[in-house]
Design an enzyme around this catalytic site. Sequence first.
Site, PDB file in Angstrom:
ATOM      1  N   GLU A 145     -26.808  35.039 -42.362  1.00 40.20           N
ATOM      2  CA  GLU A 145     -26.885  33.668 -42.873  1.00 40.20           C
ATOM      3  C   GLU A 145     -26.376  33.585 -44.316  1.00 40.20           C
ATOM      4  O   GLU A 145     -25.869  32.538 -44.741  1.00 40.20           O
ATOM      5  CB  GLU A 145     -28.335  33.168 -42.781  1.00 40.20           C
ATOM      6  CG  GLU A 145     -28.547  31.709 -43.108  1.00 40.20           C
ATOM      7  CD  GLU A 145     -28.088  30.748 -42.004  1.00 40.20           C
ATOM      8  OE1 GLU A 145     -27.622  31.222 -40.950  1.00 40.20           O
ATOM      9  OE2 GLU A 145     -28.180  29.531 -42.223  1.00 40.20           O
ATOM     10  N   HIS A 175     -19.545  26.836 -42.679  1.00 37.83           N
ATOM     11  CA  HIS A 175     -20.745  27.607 -42.362  1.00 37.83           C
ATOM     12  C   HIS A 175     -20.458  28.610 -41.234  1.00 37.83           C
ATOM     13  O   HIS A 175     -20.648  29.816 -41.396  1.00 37.83           O
ATOM     14  CB  HIS A 175     -21.877  26.645 -41.962  1.00 37.83           C
ATOM     15  CG  HIS A 175     -23.175  27.307 -41.653  1.00 37.83           C
ATOM     16  ND1 HIS A 175     -24.216  27.369 -42.549  1.00 37.83           N
ATOM     17  CD2 HIS A 175     -23.607  27.959 -40.550  1.00 37.83           C
ATOM     18  CE1 HIS A 175     -25.240  28.027 -42.013  1.00 37.83           C
ATOM     19  NE2 HIS A 175     -24.888  28.392 -40.783  1.00 37.83           N
ATOM     20  N   GLU A 176     -19.982  28.094 -40.108  1.00 37.07           N
ATOM     21  CA  GLU A 176     -19.708  28.988 -38.976  1.00 37.07           C
ATOM     22  C   GLU A 176     -18.576  29.953 -39.320  1.00 37.07           C
ATOM     23  O   GLU A 176     -18.572  31.095 -38.869  1.00 37.07           O
ATOM     24  CB  GLU A 176     -19.373  28.179 -37.716  1.00 37.07           C
ATOM     25  CG  GLU A 176     -20.436  27.161 -37.284  1.00 37.07           C
ATOM     26  CD  GLU A 176     -21.835  27.738 -37.137  1.00 37.07           C
ATOM     27  OE1 GLU A 176     -21.968  28.959 -36.937  1.00 37.07           O
ATOM     28  OE2 GLU A 176     -22.806  26.966 -37.256  1.00 37.07           O
ATOM     29  N   HIS A 232     -20.051  32.935 -40.947  1.00 46.19           N
ATOM     30  CA  HIS A 232     -20.565  33.851 -39.920  1.00 46.19           C
ATOM     31  C   HIS A 232     -19.406  34.609 -39.252  1.00 46.19           C
ATOM     32  O   HIS A 232     -19.477  35.815 -39.006  1.00 46.19           O
ATOM     33  CB  HIS A 232     -21.319  33.072 -38.837  1.00 46.19           C
ATOM     34  CG  HIS A 232     -22.718  32.638 -39.210  1.00 46.19           C
ATOM     35  ND1 HIS A 232     -23.670  33.537 -39.634  1.00 46.19           N
ATOM     36  CD2 HIS A 232     -23.312  31.422 -39.198  1.00 46.19           C
ATOM     37  CE1 HIS A 232     -24.810  32.875 -39.866  1.00 46.19           C
ATOM     38  NE2 HIS A 232     -24.619  31.594 -39.621  1.00 46.19           N
TER      39      HIS A 232
END
Lengths: 499, 499
Positions: A291, A261-262, A265
């Site tokens: 996102e 997830h990170e 980003h």
Amino acid sequence: MDKTFDALLARMHELRDLGGVIGLASWDRETYLPTRAHEARSHQLSTLHGIQHERLVDPRLGELLAWASEAPGLTPDQRAMARVLTHERNRAVKLPRTLVKALAEAQSQGLHAWREAREERRFARFQPALSRLLALRREQADAYGHGGERYDALLDEYEPGMRVARLGPVLASLRDTLIRLVGALQAAPRQVPELFQGRRFDTEAQWRVSLRMLGDMGFELDAGRQDKSIHPFSSGLHPTDVRLTTDLDEHSLEGLFSTLHEGGHGLYEQGFQPAHHRTPLANAPSMGLHESQSRLWENLVGRGRPFWTHYFPLMRDTFSEGLAGVALEGFLAAINRVTPSFIRTAADEVTYNLHIVLRYELELLLIRDELPLDELPAAWNERMRRFLGITPPDDLQGVLQDIHWAWGEFGYFPTYSLGNLYSASLYAAARRALPGLEEGIARGELRPLRDWLRDHVHAEGYRLPAEELVRKVTGQGLTDVDFLAYLQSKFGALYGVTL
Amino acid sequence: MDKTFDALLARMHELRDLGGVIGLASWDRETYLPTRAHEARSHQLSTLHGIQHERLVDPRLGELLAWASEAPGLTPDQRAMARVLTHERNRAVKLPRTLVKALAEAQSQGLHAWREAREERRFARFQPALSRLLALRREQADAYGHGGERYDALLDEYEPGMRVARLGPVLASLRDTLIRLVGALQAAPRQVPELFQGRRFDTEAQWRVSLRMLGDMGFELDAGRQDKSIHPFSSGLHPTDVRLTTDLDEHSLEGLFSTLHEGGHGLYEQGFQPAHHRTPLANAPSMGLHESQSRLWENLVGRGRPFWTHYFPLMRDTFSEGLAGVALEGFLAAINRVTPSFIRTAADEVTYNLHIVLRYELELLLIRDELPLDELPAAWNERMRRFLGITPPDDLQGVLQDIHWAWGEFGYFPTYSLGNLYSASLYAAARRALPGLEEGIARGELRPLRDWLRDHVHAEGYRLPAEELVRKVTGQGLTDVDFLAYLQSKFGALYGVTL
């Protein structure tokens, strides 16, 4: 005053450098700050924010931006830079100092009251503080200006250009279909068992695996890093200095998904083109689009069969005890298990957006002043029942669960759903553009996807509003079609039902 | 304009917060910055320095300081705060922007030329750049103003209030005695053998020992930290956020002494009293006094018998292989071995200050323009022979060894010797004030010394100039008497001679 684009650029650079330093001081606060230094760090951050605000509202910057809005001979990128900064500056200029101060005080009181209310598991304790925060947010929305829908002015902070009139119908459609899907999955004859309880996964090994996955994704570890923090986050100090954090737990593999997830980003931040560095274009046009990149890597890639076709053998070697007796099929089912839950952060891909829509609907009513505050807990619980079929045992697991409202933050939650919807549309477009994409992923080749996203999304920076950019890349704007098709296909197969 | 002390204090706080953030960004650059982010960090630091300078020279700050210099009813500490900031501001105001820019360019060229000269091991390659730097530093000294001795204006940057007329005779006396001591030690019948060559000391174990020593010294690890960097340094972002670094080498125990050194600096930073936080009083009055604290812990404590009486058993347990066959006596002799060497950073306590005096004498001649630059290498080598009895094999180990001159830094080196001299006077005063101090150290009790230094030196902050503070604490100002008595006693016993 010297009115040249270079003079404007120098001010953009300064603002951007300040933003980077604020990012560093915030990152450090969550990672390496000595425990007793929190007050000193608050002062430092407050000073930096004050200087940044002062630079932003400086009338001479206003003159330069006014000049740039009409100056002939600027490039399209230069015009876009000036446009983005003008938008940001206008919002800052419109906010009276008295309101900023009142908000800061109300936020501090809100956090305090929320913590006490959680102790007592009783919403009423938090209600007066929330009431004050709502009044101030309405005042803030009026200061920014809007066409009658105050929520639009708040939403604009996180999702510039998005409006309730556009967002509402999409979220309503998404909600209705998701309620139906949740019901169908719960009624499916094939159910997915819990797998991970009682198993152990060495955190040092998870750390190594997470760094390997980041590297495979194309996250450049010489232009970024990963550290540990209590809540994972990503922080783009500069495209050459992108910092991710993770929180690994030996009783779970969720930390790996938070790394993906990170990392999503992080790829966005590293992908801004050098010509945009230290300018307002080295930015995502919205939180929702940002996102979309994290959810794309976490879910559409990271919870998919192709990804684990490659990585599962490595996992079984690395965690031979923790994954004893587990095969790829069981693992895939377990990491995609659908279970209605009270808390968004633990939600699966199907139920997740129902948490968001619930809050969006309540936020909208609150900002419109259409829901008496003492009815908020009941309204929350009623929606939990209607959307997910479960009733929170108390306010702590219901309306008090999350810090955002305690901080008076309204307009942010929808960006989570926008991220999910955009992620599916972008991934579908990537599959169309890159035949063999998933076969490649199954061989561990993640770079083609990173490169495609970089070329079509990241390198664009903030040239276009989020929905326009998505339309340019996918051929269509905001829609739940791709996301729902993805869920129906994936979870229908998993649960053995036609959705 | 609102002329109150609170208005002045707000500006002091802002300047101090900016200084803390600059400290953070600099610390991060040496510890955690991704390799490709150095250019971005340079921009950020340059922006912060620019804002800090702009705030410092702001005419409204000048008005507030002028008001404070005559305002009735201020406390002595408030007067001292205003006085220190006025001194700092006056220097900044006097420096023309064109000179700042020319210096920055000359420094960049100086570094480049110095690196090339080192490659070629030939001073002549560096000479033109050094000539330019010297000319600009003379110009800078004239801009600051001085009573005929330009070096005084440069020295004042690091050692406010110190003058050549005061410093020169003390260093000359120190030099003459040290030359005599070195000769006597080399002629001593008992010589100390090298001990560490070929031995290994696990760096993880050294890390644990270093943290234990820091804790025992009273360095508060919840208000500071230790990390790794190529060159050890200490950085006080705020008294609750003091960051030390170390560089541990498995072939040496020198890293432990560098921890004690940086720990001494760190105790100073942590010892500023809360009433002075975020003001100009939360500062050492000079670099020399700061250095006195690091040298006190590194040498007077850390290379002494009482310290190792307590720690050597732990060391032998921890490094049972590395210290095999070594007893306390041999260890103490080895960590105090006197050997003339070419490089200051590797020098022992006896020869160290001769390196400093050598540079001070040359710097003074250079700033006075009394030494033709093409004679500098010969002047260096002649002093090395006269002071230490050795001749550098080439310019690389001679005049080109150090980066300070490449950066155009003159006036800094004397602070190292001032630190050594002050450290001995302060330690002697501590022994007088605390009977049984060294017996306590031999039992591992380091806190009484920390507390005494905190009360008498650290908590004073920048109320008094360095020499005045030392006089207040020890009864006498700058002198080489205590330092030489310390050396004569310790090294006389070690080498079995009367010095």
